[in-house]
Design a protein around this motif. Structure first.
Motif, PDB file in Angstrom:
ATOM      1  N   UNK A 251     -35.461  -8.323 -22.083  1.00  0.00           N
ATOM      2  CA  UNK A 251     -34.789  -9.236 -23.004  1.00  0.00           C
ATOM      3  C   UNK A 251     -34.967 -10.696 -22.601  1.00  0.00           C
ATOM      4  N   UNK A 252     -35.222 -10.947 -21.328  1.00  0.00           N
ATOM      5  CA  UNK A 252     -35.505 -12.289 -20.826  1.00  0.00           C
ATOM      6  C   UNK A 252     -35.959 -12.161 -19.381  1.00  0.00           C
ATOM      7  N   UNK A 253     -36.318 -13.294 -18.779  1.00  0.00           N
ATOM      8  CA  UNK A 253     -37.007 -13.249 -17.502  1.00  0.00           C
ATOM      9  C   UNK A 253     -36.154 -13.335 -16.259  1.00  0.00           C
TER      10      UNK A 253
ATOM     11  N   UNK B 158     -42.203  -9.992 -22.727  1.00  0.00           N
ATOM     12  CA  UNK B 158     -41.206 -10.252 -23.764  1.00  0.00           C
ATOM     13  C   UNK B 158     -41.389 -11.614 -24.416  1.00  0.00           C
ATOM     14  N   UNK B 159     -42.033 -12.549 -23.717  1.00  0.00           N
ATOM     15  CA  UNK B 159     -42.173 -13.906 -24.245  1.00  0.00           C
ATOM     16  C   UNK B 159     -43.132 -13.984 -25.421  1.00  0.00           C
ATOM     17  N   UNK B 160     -43.987 -12.999 -25.562  1.00  0.00           N
ATOM     18  CA  UNK B 160     -44.936 -13.009 -26.684  1.00  0.00           C
ATOM     19  C   UNK B 160     -44.566 -12.004 -27.772  1.00  0.00           C
TER      20      UNK B 160
ATOM     21  N   UNK C 244     -34.979 -12.692 -26.031  1.00  0.00           N
ATOM     22  CA  UNK C 244     -35.261 -11.962 -27.265  1.00  0.00           C
ATOM     23  C   UNK C 244     -34.244 -10.838 -27.416  1.00  0.00           C
ATOM     24  N   UNK C 245     -34.079 -10.367 -28.661  1.00  0.00           N
ATOM     25  CA  UNK C 245     -33.252  -9.205 -28.971  1.00  0.00           C
ATOM     26  C   UNK C 245     -34.110  -8.181 -29.706  1.00  0.00           C
TER      27      UNK C 245
END
Length: 232
Positions: free
Chosen positions: A51-53, A75-77, A104-105
């Motif tokens: 969901x995030x870093x 997840x960033x892309x 992100x969700x």
């Protein structure tokens, strides 16, 4: 398609989305438990993502990849690409900056995995410093159907609702939620969040009055949001 919640490191959650044959893991810190579940169900772990870093969410990535051979998907892309397709199911990915710029969700049918963007009863800290983006992200999630089930990145329920009760001591929805809360399976509906989570209630009369009584700006929606975010 089904979703399994795994608790790790006291209050973190991992999520496994799985069908008849394949599986995808989100924030896979509960490595041994996830792999044991996959083995018992004779599943193939195909994809690992986050969901995030933040490291408490990504810590299981390498071990899961090395032990399963699954693809680690950045997840960033994800939000820039097509939805994830899995055994005919469609997992939508939404960019929700605020807690971090890369948050992100994931939405599967009526189930929303929110990481640290939206918790059950509260929201994540705004480590990105971008309060405007965070408000846009929260309003995006608020637009989903009220039956949407919210599965968050941590279990902060008791502390979150203690703060919510401080802001709205007469809000009966807080007690109703706590009566049915169980740490073995933690989730809420978006409708419940709209009824009890102060960070989704910044336009409600009771909260606006609370902010006004403390001399905080309430003239615009963004001012109410910032004022609410400033309370400790």
């Amino acid at each position: 398609m089904q979703v399994k919640q795994f608790r790790y490191a006291t209050d973190n959650f991992s999520y496994l989305i799985f069908g008849d044959r394949s599986a995808l893991v989100i924030d896979g810190g509960a490595v041994d438990e996830i792999l044991g579940f996959i083995r018992d169900r004779s599943l193939q772990l195909e994809t690992i993502t986050n969901t995030h870093g933040h490291p408490d969410h990504t810590a299981g990535n390498k071990s899961l990849r090395d032990r399963s051979g699954a693809l680690l998907m950045d997840h960033r892309t994800l939000a820039e690409n097509k939805p994830i397709q899995m055994e005919g199911a469609r997992i939508q990915v939404f960019h929700t900056p605020g807690h971090t710029a890369d948050s992100v969700c994931f939405l599967l049918d009526d189930l929303l995995i929110t990481g640290d963007t939206l918790f059950n009863g509260t929201i994540g800290n705004c480590f990105s410093g971008d309060h405007e983006a965070f408000l846009r992200s929260i309003k995006k999630l608020m637009s989903f159907p009220v039956k949407t089930r919210v599965y968050a990145g941590h279990d902060y329920v008791r502390d979150a609702l203690k703060f919510a009760r401080y802001l709205e001591p007469d809000n009966r929805h807080i007690d109703l939620f706590l009566e049915n809360y169980h740490p073995d399976h933690v989730y809420s509906t978006l409708g419940q969040e709209l009824d009890m989570n102060p960070y989704l209630r910044f336009n409600e009369k009771n909260l606006v009055l609370f902010l006004e009584n403390r001399g905080l700006p309430v003239g615009t929606e963004y001012q109410r949001w910032e004022s609410l975010m400033s309370i400790e």
